[in-house]
Write an enzyme that holds these catalytic residues in place. Structure first.
Site, PDB file in Angstrom:
ATOM      1  N   ASP A 133     -55.202 -12.893  32.664  1.00 58.92           N
ATOM      2  CA  ASP A 133     -54.909 -13.109  31.251  1.00 58.92           C
ATOM      3  C   ASP A 133     -54.308 -14.489  31.060  1.00 58.92           C
ATOM      4  OD1 ASP A 133     -55.134 -10.420  29.609  1.00 58.92           O
ATOM      5  OD2 ASP A 133     -54.290  -9.867  31.559  1.00 58.92           O
ATOM      6  N   HIS A 173     -52.939 -11.574  22.136  1.00 67.18           N
ATOM      7  CA  HIS A 173     -52.081 -10.458  21.792  1.00 67.18           C
ATOM      8  C   HIS A 173     -50.810 -10.498  22.628  1.00 67.18           C
ATOM      9  CE1 HIS A 173     -54.418  -9.285  25.307  1.00 67.18           C
ATOM     10  NE2 HIS A 173     -53.491  -8.380  25.592  1.00 67.18           N
ATOM     11  N   ASP A 181     -48.615  -1.766  30.694  1.00 71.12           N
ATOM     12  CA  ASP A 181     -47.893  -3.028  30.488  1.00 71.12           C
ATOM     13  C   ASP A 181     -46.604  -3.014  31.308  1.00 71.12           C
ATOM     14  OD1 ASP A 181     -49.856  -3.872  28.815  1.00 71.12           O
ATOM     15  OD2 ASP A 181     -48.704  -3.706  26.962  1.00 71.12           O
ATOM     16  N   GLU A 265     -58.575  -6.011  22.856  1.00 70.90           N
ATOM     17  CA  GLU A 265     -59.740  -5.228  22.449  1.00 70.90           C
ATOM     18  C   GLU A 265     -60.048  -5.414  20.964  1.00 70.90           C
ATOM     19  OE1 GLU A 265     -58.923  -1.576  25.613  1.00 70.90           O
ATOM     20  OE2 GLU A 265     -58.027  -1.525  23.612  1.00 70.90           O
ATOM     21  N   LYS A 377     -64.148  -7.182  24.574  1.00 72.25           N
ATOM     22  CA  LYS A 377     -63.767  -5.858  25.047  1.00 72.25           C
ATOM     23  C   LYS A 377     -63.673  -4.858  23.897  1.00 72.25           C
ATOM     24  CE  LYS A 377     -60.266  -3.745  28.069  1.00 72.25           C
ATOM     25  NZ  LYS A 377     -59.014  -4.029  28.802  1.00 72.25           N
ATOM     26  N   HIS A 382     -61.714   8.108  23.834  1.00 74.33           N
ATOM     27  CA  HIS A 382     -62.523   9.275  24.191  1.00 74.33           C
ATOM     28  C   HIS A 382     -61.936  10.582  23.685  1.00 74.33           C
ATOM     29  CE1 HIS A 382     -59.529  10.224  27.308  1.00 74.33           C
ATOM     30  NE2 HIS A 382     -59.475   8.914  27.500  1.00 74.33           N
ATOM     31  N   THR A 424     -64.257   0.219  28.588  1.00 72.92           N
ATOM     32  CA  THR A 424     -63.319   0.845  29.507  1.00 72.92           C
ATOM     33  C   THR A 424     -63.688   2.304  29.779  1.00 72.92           C
ATOM     34  OG1 THR A 424     -61.865   1.508  27.695  1.00 72.92           O
ATOM     35  CG2 THR A 424     -61.472  -0.647  28.675  1.00 72.92           C
ATOM     36  N   GLU A 462     -64.742  -1.507  32.980  1.00 70.80           N
ATOM     37  CA  GLU A 462     -63.412  -1.491  33.579  1.00 70.80           C
ATOM     38  C   GLU A 462     -62.956  -0.037  33.681  1.00 70.80           C
ATOM     39  OE1 GLU A 462     -60.667  -3.682  31.206  1.00 70.80           O
ATOM     40  OE2 GLU A 462     -61.742  -5.590  31.386  1.00 70.80           O
ATOM     41  N   ASN A 463     -61.986   0.212  34.541  1.00 72.15           N
ATOM     42  CA  ASN A 463     -61.307   1.499  34.517  1.00 72.15           C
ATOM     43  C   ASN A 463     -60.147   1.411  33.534  1.00 72.15           C
ATOM     44  OD1 ASN A 463     -60.483  -0.342  36.646  1.00 72.15           O
ATOM     45  ND2 ASN A 463     -58.945   1.167  37.237  1.00 72.15           N
ATOM     46  N   ALA A 464     -59.920   2.491  32.789  1.00 76.21           N
ATOM     47  CA  ALA A 464     -58.882   2.480  31.758  1.00 76.21           C
ATOM     48  C   ALA A 464     -57.491   2.642  32.348  1.00 76.21           C
ATOM     49  CB  ALA A 464     -59.151   3.576  30.731  1.00 76.21           C
ATOM     50  N   LEU A 465     -57.378   3.446  33.401  1.00 77.12           N
ATOM     51  CA  LEU A 465     -56.102   3.736  34.028  1.00 77.12           C
ATOM     52  C   LEU A 465     -56.158   3.358  35.502  1.00 77.12           C
ATOM     53  CD1 LEU A 465     -55.502   7.296  32.499  1.00 77.12           C
ATOM     54  CD2 LEU A 465     -54.639   5.100  31.639  1.00 77.12           C
ATOM     55  N   ARG A 495     -55.753  -2.379  39.091  1.00 78.14           N
ATOM     56  CA  ARG A 495     -55.315  -3.749  39.070  1.00 78.14           C
ATOM     57  C   ARG A 495     -54.766  -4.090  40.439  1.00 78.14           C
ATOM     58  NH1 ARG A 495     -53.620  -6.735  34.890  1.00 78.14           N
ATOM     59  NH2 ARG A 495     -53.695  -4.947  33.457  1.00 78.14           N
TER      60      ARG A 495
END
Length: 554
Positions: A133, A173, A181, A265, A377, A382, A424, A462-465, A495
């Site tokens: 980022d 952002h 975060d 996003e 993004k 979901h 994601t 990407e994976n969300a979690l 990550r």
């Protein structure tokens, strides 16, 4: 935890034995490289603390294909047309997201020795590159048009040295207050000063709650930031980045992901987690109550000859943590499907698409001749996907219901600018979700894959979690290897952290990268990486380990 990367050569200066230690003398968070017999496959060079990463040959990345599967989806079916044939080569390059605090508040690269060692390990594992980022709140914090890219310049050079590629996110952002975060990076101080003078610069809900994550899209074209519009500010920022890194764009920096909202996003901040405002799986709230959005809504209603519709958003849409059936608007036979709702939701979602269009048009003008891809993004919302109204998607700005495809207009807008759609929740399975939340991440992913296929644009994932288990990796492999619809042109793993280097987690990642390179055909995890790196991972358990040198703290 001690991690050893054993390969067919040593990455360190073995003549320097003064700092050699036994495993008992190391702290629990160090990486070590062990000496073994040299091999012709890897060539190592000396440096003061590490040797430069081995340069490994790999096949060129290309696009895989995946398609729509005719599985039953309660209350949801979209028929899409205009599909095109895809590349038969199914190799998907894997990137890894770097920590959120990769660059410090002072503008320097954080823990450079640890980063150097981590990049070396990722290269040896076959990873294509990393993502970082580029925080607006760090780079332009000293004042308008005063940019500090030095920490990022050091990272770019380090990535290049290890033969990796880099995806850079234009992060307009704030960091902090959302899932994952781990640090706080607010918007630039001079921007926060303007917000304090004019609170309507940020998104606002019906209760008047302000959200400082991102500048509200209602003022995109107004000179509210010390004589510049937000779009002009973002454009100047991206132009400064291009000029600073023009020698690396297209070669080392292969992708620019353009931030377009909270968490980077393209969406409204309809489900803010800070201060416990929202909790999963709440429906969220519409974010259209700042004065600029209210004025836009009023004008749109008057243009339609329905001035009463311009007074506010839906009055019966409930609160953040309610369920669809708790509201008059979102319930099964609610007003979400009426004439007023259609007007409001078209306006609300349309403003979001226009916002993305403006930013991506600016980004295209800046980066189109550089050789770097552009991406944007979209959030993987979901929960309540199996209901008729898709309430959580509607409040976020995606006009996606039982009767309407909300992702095709976004995909077509991105297609105008040649932008890759990054999505994601690629790792999630329907069966893993709580039944009461009416989730269907798999159904949502299928729909987005078909929307991108219809719009003839590329799809990345990407994976969300944070997930390190075989099940999550297997789901991503399944997504990337199907034989119809849009497959993934790239996947970015969330990550890089200490947990990734734990024994089983690291082994799973290495095998996952190989599986993506093989088009998802190889799903069995093994201790040996047979892809040509002669590298495997294990813990030092022997009390008298020899020829081990401390490299860096991960």
């Amino acid at each position: 935890m001690t991690l050893t990367l054993r390969s067919s050569t040593s990455f360190i200066n073995l003549k320097d034995t003064r700092s050699l230690k036994t495993p008992e003398e190391f702290s629990s968070n160090n990486i070590f490289f062990a000496q073994t017999k040299p091999s012709c496959r890897i060539r190592a060079a000396k440096s003061s603390t590490l040797q430069e990463a081995a340069q490994l040959s790999r096949e060129k990345p290309s696009i895989s294909t995946e398609g729509w599967r005719n599985e039953e989806r309660p209350e949801k079916l979209h028929a899409l047309s205009g599909c095109h044939s895809a590349n038969n080569d199914s190799r998907v390059p894997v990137f890894v997201m770097l920590p959120l605090d990769t660059v410090t508040h002072g503008g320097n690269l954080n823990k450079p020795r640890a980063m150097n060692a981590s990049l070396m390990a990722l290269k040896s594992a076959g990873v294509e590159g990393v993502m970082v980022d580029a925080w607006w709140g760090l780079v332009e914090k000293d004042g308008p048009l005063k940019y500090n890219w030095e920490g990022y310049a050091e990272l770019v050079q380090m990535v290049q040295k290890h033969g990796l590629k880099l995806q850079v996110v234009m992060s307009f952002h704030q960091c902090g207050g959302n899932v994952g975060d781990s640090c706080s990076i607010p918007l630039p101080p001079w921007v926060l000063e303007e917000i304090s003078r004019n609170p309507d610069l940020v998104y606002t809900d019906k209760s008047g709650r302000r959200n400082p994550e991102y500048i509200a899209l209602g003022c995109d074209s107004l000179a509210v930031l010390r004589g510049r519009t937000p779009i002009q500010v973002y454009t100047d920022y991206m132009r400064s980045f291009r000029e600073r890194f023009k020698d690396y764009l297209g070669e080392v920096i292969v992708e620019i992901q353009v931030g377009m909202g909270p968490c980077g996003e393209l969406r409204y901040p309809s489900y803010p987690e800070s201060n416990g405002t929202w909790r999963f799986p709440g429906i969220g709230e519409f974010q259209c109550y700042d004065k600029y959005m209210r004025a836009s809504l009023k004008a749109a209603a008057e243009a339609k000859g329905k001035s009463d519709w311009g007074r506010s958003g839906p009055h019966d849409a409930g609160q953040y943590n309610q369920f669809p059936e708790d509201t008059g608007f979102f319930r099964r036979e609610g007003t979400w499907n009426g004439e007023y709702a259609q007007f409001f939701l078209e306006w609300y979602s349309g403003k979001l698409v226009e916002h993305g269009d403006r930013i991506l048009a600016a980004a295209k003008g800046i980066f189109q001749e550089t050789g770097a891809k552009l991406s944007g993004k979209v959030a993987g919302i979901h929960w309540h996907y199996r209901t008729r109204s898709h309430a959580a998607e509607l409040t976020a700005g995606y006009y996606n219901t039982r009767h309407r495809d909300g992702y095709l207009p976004i995909a077509r807008m991105m297609g105008k600018h040649g932008v890759v759609l990054n999505f994601t929740c690629m790792e999630m399975k329907d069966g893993e979700q709580p039944e009461h939340a009416n989730c269907s991440p798999q159904g949502l992913v299928r729909q987005v894959k078909m929307a991108t296929r219809s719009a003839r644009i590329e799809l990345a994932g990407e994976n969300a979690l944070e997930r390190y288990d075989e099940s999550a990796y297997g789901q991503v492999l399944e997504t990337s290897r199907s034989d119809s619809g849009n497959g993934l042109c790239a996947f970015t793993f969330l990550r890089l952290n200490k947990r990734l280097f734990e024994e089983n987690n690291w082994r799973n990642l290495v095998q996952f990268v190989k599986g993506m390179s093989d088009g998802g055909r190889n799903t069995r995890l093994s201790e040996c990486d047979s892809s040509g790196t002669n590298l495997y991972v294990g813990f030092i358990k022997e009390k008298n380990a020899k020829d081990v040198k401390e490299v860096a703290l991960v």
